[in-house]
Design an enzyme around this catalytic site. Structure first.
Site, PDB file in Angstrom:
ATOM      1  N   ASP A 109       0.807  -1.230   0.000  1.00  0.00           N
ATOM      2  CA  ASP A 109       0.000   0.000   0.000  1.00  0.00           C
ATOM      3  C   ASP A 109       0.837   1.275   0.000  1.00  0.00           C
ATOM      4  O   ASP A 109       0.274   2.373   0.018  1.00  0.00           O
ATOM      5  CB  ASP A 109      -0.884   0.056   1.263  1.00  0.00           C
ATOM      6  CG  ASP A 109      -1.855  -1.095   1.339  1.00  0.00           C
ATOM      7  OD1 ASP A 109      -1.963  -1.839   0.352  1.00  0.00           O
ATOM      8  OD2 ASP A 109      -2.503  -1.250   2.381  1.00  0.00           O
ATOM      9  N   LYS A 161       1.727   2.846  20.120  1.00  0.00           N
ATOM     10  CA  LYS A 161       0.866   3.993  20.468  1.00  0.00           C
ATOM     11  C   LYS A 161       1.271   4.644  21.796  1.00  0.00           C
ATOM     12  O   LYS A 161       0.511   4.626  22.771  1.00  0.00           O
ATOM     13  CB  LYS A 161      -0.594   3.547  20.504  1.00  0.00           C
ATOM     14  CG  LYS A 161      -1.107   3.097  19.144  1.00  0.00           C
ATOM     15  CD  LYS A 161      -2.560   2.712  19.140  1.00  0.00           C
ATOM     16  CE  LYS A 161      -2.974   2.291  17.734  1.00  0.00           C
ATOM     17  NZ  LYS A 161      -4.359   1.802  17.669  1.00  0.00           N
ATOM     18  N   ASP A 217       0.603   5.610   3.266  1.00  0.00           N
ATOM     19  CA  ASP A 217      -0.088   4.332   3.098  1.00  0.00           C
ATOM     20  C   ASP A 217      -1.425   4.667   2.440  1.00  0.00           C
ATOM     21  O   ASP A 217      -2.276   5.320   3.052  1.00  0.00           O
ATOM     22  CB  ASP A 217      -0.295   3.690   4.471  1.00  0.00           C
ATOM     23  CG  ASP A 217      -1.096   2.400   4.416  1.00  0.00           C
ATOM     24  OD1 ASP A 217      -1.877   2.222   3.455  1.00  0.00           O
ATOM     25  OD2 ASP A 217      -0.974   1.576   5.328  1.00  0.00           O
TER      26      ASP A 217
END
Length: 362
Positions: A109, A161, A217
């Site tokens: 991607d 994260k 992406d």
């Protein structure tokens, strides 16, 4: 050299376009998405590309046969019988990849400048098992962050994260490995990011190289449009001759890519950040900005299209307005004088009523 491209996913995030074609074959800037990667790999000396597939492999194989002949390389299909994650496909292609030479691995991607020669030089210089390309992001808390030594690039850890700042570089989905990595991977569903990379980092075998320039992406519509904008800006900087220079009876604004077979009427305003595919017909008085219009589509007079992807062989009616990351699948017919805002329209549908709020039209 060899390369493995991970193309196995179902492309659900890019529907309705991927209901007609596997995601790697969806056009990005008038070329199948995966061909941007393959052409850059060939320029860097790759002569054998392996595509790890598990979805609609027969369509991929037919298309890639033509491309392999055109480029004078070998393109092989490595077909999964079950989803193998991001590491399992390396084990499945072990016989091809394990020839003693370093090999590339890419997520399908990704669009960027693909600086493969620089990656090869960096990888050879540190001499360890693997190199990950990393890219800077504004909000690292949304991603998994790669923590590495600023001077050498050696990776110490990965933080998923993070809620406190530990760095702003994330995995860009482009790797170069020595074949010894294959000894770490079993033929079973395995995540390279969560299972293999931390193990390599703990042993000092994994390095990070900063990716220069843009990165995106493009696996979902908003990012596909943003990636198109970044790609067109890169063309402007590197090969401006590929962009449209002027239009005889219409106004051109900013970066616009037009296939030579597309036809544009008079009194249109086209741009910025517009891509028109082969055989597209644009009527008179049309306004296009930040959109991709794919092969064979007809845009009738005075239509207004912004932040939209229009799939193959569609018709957009006169005075119709498309906005808000609308995506039309293949062969969608939109009547005159309608407003579609954030609509996702499945292939072969006819639209005769407004879609004022984001909806999926099945």
């Amino acid at each position: 050299m060899k390369a493995l491209i991970l193309v196995g996913g179902f492309g659900t995030r890019l529907r309705p376009l991927t209901l007609s074609l596997p995601k790697p074959l969806v056009p990005f800037a008038n070329m199948p998405m995966v061909m941007h990667q393959i052409e850059a790999l060939v320029k860097a000396g790759v002569d054998h590309v392996v595509l790890a597939v598990n979805y609609r492999a027969e369509i991929m194989e037919k298309e890639m046969r033509k491309e392999a002949e055109r480029l004078g390389i070998k393109i092989s299909m490595s077909q999964e019988t079950e989803p193998l994650g991001t590491a399992g496909p390396l084990a499945l292609a072990r016989d091809i990849l394990g020839d003693g030479q370093p090999f590339f691995v890419l997520n399908s991607d990704i669009v960027c400048e693909f600086p493969f020669p620089e990656l090869i030089a960096f990888h050879k210089a540190h001499g360890k098992e693997g190199t990950i390309m990393v890219t800077k992001v504004e909000e690292p808390s949304k991603y998994g962050v790669v923590v590495s030594d600023k001077a050498t690039g050696q990776i110490s850890k990965f933080v998923e994260k993070p809620q406190v700042f530990v760095g702003n570089r994330i995995n860009a989905g482009i790797y170069l490995f020595n074949p010894t990595i294959l000894d770490r991977i079993k033929l079973q569903p395995t995540s390279i990011e969560k299972e293999i990379f931390p193990e390599m980092a703990a042993k000092g075998e994994l390095f990070a190289m900063d990716l220069p320039g843009f990165w995106m992406d493009v696996g979902q519509p908003p990012d596909f449009l943003t990636g198109s904008t970044l790609y067109l800006a890169w063309l402007r900087k590197t090969t401006p001759e590929k962009l449209a220079a002027s239009l005889s009876d219409s106004q051109l604004i900013g970066d616009v890519l037009v296939d030579p077979s597309a036809k544009i009427g008079s009194n249109c305003r086209i741009g910025p950040n517009v891509i028109l595919g082969p055989g597209v017909v644009v009527g008179n008085g049309v306004r296009l900005q930040r959109c991709t219009i794919m092969d064979g589509t007809i845009i009738k007079d005075n239509a207004w299209i912004n932040s939209t992807i229009v799939g193959w062989r569609c018709t957009v009616g006169a005075w119709t307005r498309l906005d808000g990351v609308t995506v039309l699948g293949e062969d969608v017919q939109v009547s005159d004088e309608l407003y579609l805002n954030g609509a996702k329209v499945l292939p072969h549908k006819s639209i005769s009523a407004n879609v004022p709020t984001p909806s999926i039209i099945m």
